[in-house]
Write a protein that holds these residues in place. Structure first.
Motif, short mmCIF file in Angstrom:
data_model
loop_
_atom_site.label_atom_id
_atom_site.label_comp_id
_atom_site.label_asym_id
_atom_site.label_seq_id
_atom_site.Cartn_x
_atom_site.Cartn_y
_atom_site.Cartn_z
N GLY A 1 0.91 -1.05 -0.12
CA GLY A 1 -0.13 -0.02 -0.06
C GLY A 1 0.71 1.28 0.13
O GLY A 1 0.10 2.41 -0.01
N PHE A 2 2.23 1.04 -0.07
CA PHE A 2 2.96 2.33 -0.03
C PHE A 2 2.82 3.13 -1.53
O PHE A 2 2.76 2.30 -2.29
N ARG A 3 2.91 4.34 -1.69
CA ARG A 3 3.07 4.96 -2.75
C ARG A 3 4.16 5.83 -2.82
O ARG A 3 4.58 6.55 -1.99
N PHE A 4 4.69 5.96 -4.14
CA PHE A 4 6.01 6.68 -4.28
C PHE A 4 5.93 7.71 -5.30
O PHE A 4 5.16 7.80 -6.28
N ALA A 5 7.02 8.76 -5.21
CA ALA A 5 7.20 9.96 -6.03
C ALA A 5 8.55 10.01 -6.42
O ALA A 5 9.40 9.45 -5.75
N ALA A 6 8.81 10.30 -7.72
CA ALA A 6 10.11 10.66 -8.23
C ALA A 6 10.20 11.95 -9.02
O ALA A 6 9.26 12.19 -9.57
N GLU A 7 11.18 12.70 -8.83
CA GLU A 7 11.56 13.98 -9.56
C GLU A 7 12.28 13.60 -10.94
O GLU A 7 13.33 13.10 -10.93
N ALA A 8 11.60 14.24 -11.97
CA ALA A 8 11.96 13.64 -13.33
C ALA A 8 13.57 14.03 -13.57
O ALA A 8 14.25 13.28 -13.92
N SER A 9 13.64 15.20 -13.08
CA SER A 9 15.35 15.76 -13.72
C SER A 9 16.18 14.97 -12.83
O SER A 9 17.26 15.05 -13.47
N ARG A 10 15.87 14.82 -11.63
CA ARG A 10 16.88 14.11 -10.79
C ARG A 10 17.33 12.68 -11.31
O ARG A 10 18.31 12.20 -11.06
N HIS A 11 16.13 11.93 -11.69
CA HIS A 11 16.36 10.56 -11.93
C HIS A 11 16.79 10.56 -13.62
O HIS A 11 17.29 9.31 -13.91
N GLY A 12 16.48 11.49 -14.44
CA GLY A 12 16.78 11.32 -15.91
C GLY A 12 16.40 9.98 -16.39
O GLY A 12 15.20 9.71 -16.41
N SER A 13 17.41 9.19 -16.92
CA SER A 13 17.16 8.22 -17.69
C SER A 13 16.39 7.01 -16.83
O SER A 13 16.12 5.91 -17.37
N LEU B 1 9.12 4.05 -13.47
CA LEU B 1 7.70 4.43 -13.44
C LEU B 1 6.84 3.47 -13.28
O LEU B 1 5.70 3.72 -12.76
N PRO B 2 6.86 2.16 -13.56
CA PRO B 2 5.95 1.11 -13.20
C PRO B 2 5.59 0.98 -11.64
O PRO B 2 4.51 0.44 -11.34
N LEU B 3 6.36 1.45 -10.80
CA LEU B 3 6.43 1.34 -9.56
C LEU B 3 6.20 2.56 -8.54
O LEU B 3 6.22 2.54 -7.56
N ILE B 4 5.97 3.92 -9.42
CA ILE B 4 5.62 4.89 -8.59
C ILE B 4 4.38 5.44 -9.13
O ILE B 4 3.89 5.30 -10.26
N ASP B 5 3.77 6.21 -8.32
CA ASP B 5 2.15 6.88 -8.49
C ASP B 5 2.41 8.68 -9.15
O ASP B 5 1.51 8.96 -9.76
N PHE B 6 3.53 8.98 -8.69
CA PHE B 6 3.70 10.65 -8.90
C PHE B 6 4.84 10.98 -9.44
O PHE B 6 5.88 10.29 -9.06
N VAL B 7 4.93 11.59 -10.51
CA VAL B 7 6.18 12.42 -11.08
C VAL B 7 6.31 13.88 -10.86
O VAL B 7 5.21 14.45 -10.93
N LYS B 8 7.23 14.16 -10.36
CA LYS B 8 7.48 15.52 -9.85
C LYS B 8 8.44 16.24 -10.83
O LYS B 8 9.19 15.74 -11.30
N VAL B 9 8.08 17.54 -11.49
CA VAL B 9 8.68 18.29 -12.23
C VAL B 9 9.30 19.34 -11.77
O VAL B 9 8.28 20.56 -11.25
N ASP B 10 10.60 19.72 -11.41
CA ASP B 10 11.02 20.83 -10.89
C ASP B 10 11.26 22.04 -11.90
O ASP B 10 12.06 22.09 -12.74
N LEU B 11 10.30 23.14 -11.76
CA LEU B 11 10.33 24.13 -12.71
C LEU B 11 11.66 24.78 -12.81
O LEU B 11 12.14 25.51 -13.72
N ARG B 12 12.58 24.97 -11.57
CA ARG B 12 13.94 25.53 -11.75
C ARG B 12 14.70 24.70 -12.39
O ARG B 12 15.81 25.36 -12.61
#
Length: 324
Positions: A25-37, A43-54
């Motif tokens: 039941g845990f849910r995960f997020a990852a920040e797009a630019s920090r993880h890159g490729s 993606l198959p294991l996370i529910d949220f993708v964060k995008v840092d505008l800066r």
């Protein structure tokens, strides 16, 4: 939700552990630019993708967001610092927004308080004047909605009362004028005519800031109740320029605040100005703000501040739950 920081590798043990935890039941997020490729593997294991505008160029974001939306993940725009950025991200299809865009004043020169807002300000001035309680009660009763909302909010657990308040006369007797003043100040942020997408977080931020400043004043000036009350007033007032879209100088004049409160709000000077700077620095800590200079000036420790901030947040959460 747990966020996977950029140092987390998408190795087989990590992916296996994520799969195990999502099964619980845990849910995960990852920040797009920090993880890159590596983001594709996560993606198959996370529910949220964060995008840092800066951290992400606009052109890259415009190309990436439509692809991410196609994965069915919930998108979070991070470090949104203006209403224009919020509108752009909203149009792109982001689901959630992080940042202080809602706390930036969009000042409209010459704008006045609405009649209902002005009535609340006048009532606040009346509460702190020398008039009898019966006159204050009559003024509140003239607005039935105000009466109902006031009784609801003073019965919040945040008020710390051991008995339920069922009448305005009882509220005046039990709370006292200074406590009643604080709930009227909070009601300005929850006032029906001002509600909108930004006002719930604005109420949360203002009430948390005010409570933190009050607690700091109690810690630094023990036994001086009036000092703590003024600290709360400065904190709750410090975001009213954003709430009303009115320059703070005009607002301070309309509300008739004291010189020491005006110095804190307009120039961040004096004891209350230092408290306000400390509260603002703490709020911006994740954005690179530095609380250490203000801590040194106030002779407070980081541990003390963290403890008081948590207490302020819990108090504010109760306020918001009952105020809206």
């Amino acid at each position: 939700m747990l966020e996977l920081v950029g140092t987390v590798e998408a190795s087989e043990p990590v992916l296996w552990r994520l799969a195990e935890l999502t099964g619980h039941g845990f849910r995960f997020a990852a920040e797009a630019s920090r993880h890159g490729s590596r983001l594709g593997q996560l993606l198959p294991l996370i529910d949220f993708v964060k995008v840092d505008l800066r951290a992400m160029p606009a052109a890259t974001m415009l190309a990436l967001v439509p692809r991410l939306r196609g994965t069915g993940k919930r998108l979070i725009a991070e470090k949104v610092e203006s209403q224009a950025e919020y509108k752009t991200c909203l149009d792109l299809g982001f689901d959630y927004f992080q940042g202080f865009y809602f706390a930036r004043p969009s000042v409209l020169t010459g704008r006045k308080l609405s009649p209902s807002q002005q009535a609340l300000v006048e009532l606040m001035n009346l509460v702190m004047s020398d008039v009898d309680n019966i006159d204050i009660e009559r003024a509140i009763k003239r607005d039935m909605t105000l009466s109902i909302n006031l009784l609801r909010i003073v019965n919040t657990p945040a008020a710390g009362l051991r008995q339920r308040i069922d009448s305005l006369s009882q509220a005046l007797l039990v709370l006292g004028r200074r406590q009643l003043q604080r709930w009227l100040q909070i009601m300005l942020y929850a006032e029906p005519g001002t509600r909108g997408p930004g006002h719930t977080p604005l109420l949360m931020l203002a009430s948390t800031r005010a409570r933190l400043m009050e607690l700091l004043a109690q810690r630094l000036r023990p036994g001086q109740r009036q000092v703590a009350d003024i600290a709360f007033t400065v904190g709750i007032t410090s975001l009213m320029d954003t709430l009303f879209c009115v320059p703070m100088a005009d607002l301070a004049e309309q509300m008739g605040v004291s010189d020491e409160v005006a110095d804190a709000l307009l120039r961040r000077t004096g004891f209350f100005g230092e408290l306000l700077r400390l509260a603002e620095s703490f709020e911006q800590m994740e954005e690179g703000g530095d609380v250490l200079p203000a801590l040194r000036e106030l002779a407070a420790s980081g541990d003390d501040l963290a403890e008081l901030e948590m207490a302020a947040f819990e108090w504010s959460e109760q306020v918001v739950r009952y105020a809206l």
